[in-house]
Design an enzyme around this catalytic site. Structure first.
Site, PDB file in Angstrom:
ATOM      1  N   ASP A   1       1.971  -9.126   9.300  1.00 41.24           N
ATOM      2  CA  ASP A   1       0.810  -9.880   9.414  1.00 41.24           C
ATOM      3  C   ASP A   1       0.570 -11.034   8.933  1.00 41.24           C
ATOM      4  O   ASP A   1      -0.013 -11.221   7.512  1.00 41.24           O
ATOM      5  CB  ASP A   1       0.330  -8.422   8.132  1.00 41.24           C
ATOM      6  CG  ASP A   1       0.144  -7.076   7.927  1.00 41.24           C
ATOM      7  OD1 ASP A   1      -0.159  -6.642   8.863  1.00 41.24           O
ATOM      8  OD2 ASP A   1       0.980  -6.294   6.842  1.00 41.24           O
TER       9      ASP A   1
ATOM     10  N   MET B   1       0.753  -1.214   0.089  1.00 40.92           N
ATOM     11  CA  MET B   1       0.014  -0.341  -0.214  1.00 40.92           C
ATOM     12  C   MET B   1       0.867   0.917  -0.113  1.00 40.92           C
ATOM     13  O   MET B   1      -0.028   2.157   0.408  1.00 40.92           O
ATOM     14  CB  MET B   1      -0.979   0.105   1.630  1.00 40.92           C
ATOM     15  CG  MET B   1      -1.676  -0.905   1.584  1.00 40.92           C
ATOM     16  SD  MET B   1      -3.219  -0.781   1.846  1.00 40.92           S
ATOM     17  CE  MET B   1      -3.082  -0.643   3.585  1.00 40.92           C
TER      18      MET B   1
ATOM     19  N   HIS C   1       9.259   1.247   3.682  1.00 40.68           N
ATOM     20  CA  HIS C   1      10.179   1.224   4.406  1.00 40.68           C
ATOM     21  C   HIS C   1      11.088  -0.209   4.652  1.00 40.68           C
ATOM     22  O   HIS C   1      10.522  -0.695   3.747  1.00 40.68           O
ATOM     23  CB  HIS C   1       9.642   1.441   6.155  1.00 40.68           C
ATOM     24  CG  HIS C   1       8.107   0.354   5.731  1.00 40.68           C
ATOM     25  ND1 HIS C   1       8.776  -0.793   6.460  1.00 40.68           N
ATOM     26  CD2 HIS C   1       6.895   0.344   6.665  1.00 40.68           C
ATOM     27  CE1 HIS C   1       8.166  -1.546   6.801  1.00 40.68           C
ATOM     28  NE2 HIS C   1       6.758  -1.285   6.875  1.00 40.68           N
ATOM     29  N   ALA C   2      11.687  -0.308   5.570  1.00 42.73           N
ATOM     30  CA  ALA C   2      12.556  -0.706   4.778  1.00 42.73           C
ATOM     31  C   ALA C   2      12.485  -2.603   4.960  1.00 42.73           C
ATOM     32  O   ALA C   2      12.312  -3.581   4.495  1.00 42.73           O
ATOM     33  CB  ALA C   2      13.745  -1.311   6.438  1.00 42.73           C
ATOM     34  N   GLY C   3      10.907  -3.043   5.578  1.00 44.47           N
ATOM     35  CA  GLY C   3      10.171  -4.375   5.409  1.00 44.47           C
ATOM     36  C   GLY C   3      10.044  -4.560   3.717  1.00 44.47           C
ATOM     37  O   GLY C   3      10.470  -5.294   3.241  1.00 44.47           O
ATOM     38  N   HIS C   4       9.723  -3.432   3.298  1.00 47.34           N
ATOM     39  CA  HIS C   4       8.841  -3.071   2.066  1.00 47.34           C
ATOM     40  C   HIS C   4      10.510  -3.731   1.503  1.00 47.34           C
ATOM     41  O   HIS C   4       9.929  -4.545   0.506  1.00 47.34           O
ATOM     42  CB  HIS C   4       8.392  -2.690   1.667  1.00 47.34           C
ATOM     43  CG  HIS C   4       7.310  -1.766   2.353  1.00 47.34           C
ATOM     44  ND1 HIS C   4       7.208  -0.640   3.246  1.00 47.34           N
ATOM     45  CD2 HIS C   4       6.092  -2.307   1.885  1.00 47.34           C
ATOM     46  CE1 HIS C   4       5.409  -0.103   3.144  1.00 47.34           C
ATOM     47  NE2 HIS C   4       4.707  -1.631   3.221  1.00 47.34           N
TER      48      HIS C   4
ATOM     49  N   LEU D   1       8.499  -2.898  12.251  1.00 47.49           N
ATOM     50  CA  LEU D   1       8.364  -1.411  11.488  1.00 47.49           C
ATOM     51  C   LEU D   1       7.264  -1.342  10.058  1.00 47.49           C
ATOM     52  O   LEU D   1       6.590  -3.263  10.271  1.00 47.49           O
ATOM     53  CB  LEU D   1       9.680  -1.586  10.180  1.00 47.49           C
ATOM     54  CG  LEU D   1      11.257  -1.266   9.961  1.00 47.49           C
ATOM     55  CD1 LEU D   1      11.545  -1.212   9.120  1.00 47.49           C
ATOM     56  CD2 LEU D   1      11.133  -0.045  11.241  1.00 47.49           C
TER      57      LEU D   1
ATOM     58  N   GLN E   1      -2.174 -12.571   7.957  1.00 43.49           N
ATOM     59  CA  GLN E   1      -2.802 -12.218   6.350  1.00 43.49           C
ATOM     60  C   GLN E   1      -2.272 -12.956   5.262  1.00 43.49           C
ATOM     61  O   GLN E   1      -2.851 -13.262   4.391  1.00 43.49           O
ATOM     62  CB  GLN E   1      -2.551 -10.569   5.915  1.00 43.49           C
ATOM     63  CG  GLN E   1      -2.344 -10.775   4.294  1.00 43.49           C
ATOM     64  CD  GLN E   1      -1.717  -8.935   4.574  1.00 43.49           C
ATOM     65  OE1 GLN E   1      -2.508  -7.718   4.590  1.00 43.49           O
ATOM     66  NE2 GLN E   1      -0.249  -8.041   4.550  1.00 43.49           N
TER      67      GLN E   1
HETATM   68  O1  PAF Z   1      -0.360  -5.935   3.541  1.00 43.58           O
HETATM   69  C1  PAF Z   1      -0.504  -4.995   2.722  1.00 43.58           C
HETATM   70  O2  PAF Z   1       0.001  -3.806   2.775  1.00 43.58           O
HETATM   71  C2  PAF Z   1      -1.861  -4.778   2.174  1.00 43.58           C
HETATM   72  O3  PAF Z   1      -2.827  -5.587   2.973  1.00 43.58           O
HETATM   73  C3  PAF Z   1      -2.028  -5.838   1.395  1.00 43.58           C
HETATM   74  C4  PAF Z   1      -1.062  -7.385   0.415  1.00 43.58           C
HETATM   75  C5  PAF Z   1      -1.257  -4.555  -0.426  1.00 43.58           C
HETATM   76  C6  PAF Z   1      -3.201  -5.819   0.750  1.00 43.58           C
HETATM   77  O4  PAF Z   1      -3.824  -4.695   0.115  1.00 43.58           O
END
Ligand code: PAF
Length: 285
Positions: free
Chosen positions: A156, A28, A32-35, A190, A159
Site C-alpha cells: 500500500d 486489519m 499472512h506472510a506480509g504481516h 500477498l 498509504q
Molecule cells: O493497511 C492496513 O491494513 C490498514 O489500512 C491500516 C493501516 C491497519 C489502517 O486500518
C-alpha cells in the site's frame, strides 16, 4: 503467552505501566506472510511490540467489502503466539478492539485529512474518503500506543506516503518504516483480499506483477526511457481490467518526473469486484 487487550482502557493501563520504547504494527487482521514480516522486523528492533487488529469502518466506502472482510482473530493470535515463542524475552501485545467505540468514542467527530495532492489521487480518487479513514484510525492508534516506530507494508505504497505526511505535518515523534512487498512464487503480491480470487482469477491476476516488471525493464533505470514506458502504459490500459497504471515520482506522487531520482509504478488490476494493488519502485538517473 500473547497478551490480548480488547478495550482502550485495558490498553492505556498496560501502556502506562511500561513507559518503555515500543514498536507498533497496525493491521486489519487475517494475517499472512506480509504481516508476519512486519512483526518479525518490529521484534528484532524492540523488546515490546504492540500489534493492532481492527477492521476500520471509516476506510471502507458504502459499497465496499467491510462486512465480508475476513475476520480471523483466533487464527491470527495463534500465528502471533508461535512467532513470539521464537523471540525469547520479547513481548507482543495485541490490541483487538472488541467494538469500534473503543477507537471512536460516541459522538466522535474528527477527521485527520492529509493533503489532497497525496491523498485524493489514485486510490483516493477511486475510493473517496478512504485515506481520511486510514489517517484518522492510524492517528488514534498512534495517540493511544505512542510507539517510537511503526511498520507498514509497501504494497500500500500510497498509504505509506499518506502516513509519512501525517506524521510529518502533526510533528508526531514516530519513525515510519516501510517494509518490502511479500509475493507468492508466481509474483502475486500477498493480500488478505487474494482469498476472494478463484483459481482462474489467480492466473489472470499475474498480468499485474508481470506488467510492472515489464515496465521496470523498459525504464531500465534511465530517465530517457520514461516516455517509451508511458507509451507502453497507454497500450496496456486498453485492457479495461486496469483501474489505473501510472508512473509517478516515488516521493511526491507527482506525474512530473523531470527531477525524479526514483519513480514508482502504481497499479490496480480489477477482477470481478476484487481490486488488486501492486507497485514497483525504479531508481533512475
Ligand atoms: O493497511 C492496513 O491494513 C490498514 O489500512 C491500516 C493501516 C491497519 C489502517 O486500518
Amino acid at each position: 503467552m500473547v497478551l490480548l487487550l480488547k478495550t482502550t482502557q485495558e490498553l492505556l493501563t498496560e501502556r502506562n505501566k511500561d513507559k518503555i520504547k515500543v514498536g507498533f504494527v497496525p493491521t486489519m487482521g487475517n494475517l499472512h506472510a506480509g504481516h508476519i514480516s512486519l512483526l518479525k522486523r518490529a521484534l528484532s528492533d524492540y523488546d515490546v511490540v504492540y500489534f493492532s487488529i481492527f477492521v476500520n469502518p471509516k476506510q471502507f466506502g458504502p459499497q465496499e467489502d467491510f462486512n465480508r472482510y475476513p475476520r480471523t482473530l483466533e487464527q491470527d493470535l495463534a500465528l502471533i503466539e508461535a512467532l513470539e515463542k521464537e523471540y525469547q524475552n520479547k513481548k507482543v501485545i495485541v490490541f483487538a478492539p472488541a467494538r469500534a467505540e473503543e477507537i471512536y468514542p460516541p459522538g466522535f467527530a474528527q477527521t485527520v485529512s492529509v493533503r489532497g495532492d497525496i491523498s485524493e489521487i489514485l486510490e483516493g480518487a477511486i475510493r473517496p474518503g478512504h485515506f481520511d479513514g486510514v489517517s484518522t484510525v492510524v492517528f488514534q492508534l498512534f495517540d493511544l500506543i505512542k510507539p517510537q516506530e511503526a511498520y507498514f507494508g509497501l504494497k500500500d505504497y500510497q498509504q505509506y506516503l499518506v502516513i509519512k505526511h501525517m506524521v510529518n505535518d502533526l510533528l508526531l515523534p514516530i519513525k515510519i518504516t516501510g517494509m518490502p512487498i511479500i509475493r507468492e512464487e508466481s509474483g502475486l503480491a500477498l493480500s488478505s483480499r487474494n482469498q476472494y480470487l478463484s483459481e482462474q482469477d489467480k492466473i489472470v491476476s499475474l498480468t499485474l506483477s508481470k506488467t510492472l516488471l515489464k515496465l521496470k525493464k523498459l525504464i531500465d533505470g534511465k530517465k530517457e526511457n520514461l516516455e517509451m514506458a508511458n507509451q507502453e502504459v497507454e497500450q496496456t490500459l486498453k485492457d479495461k481490467n486496469w483501474n489505473y497504471l501510472e508512473i509517478r515520482d516515488a516521493d511526491t506522487l507527482s506525474t512530473d518526473l523531470t527531477n525524479s531520482k526514483e519513480v514508482t509504478i502504481l497499479a490496480v488490476y480489477q477482477l470481478g469486484t476484487t481490486r488488486l494493488l501492486d507497485n514497483l519502485q525504479v531508481t533512475i538517473s
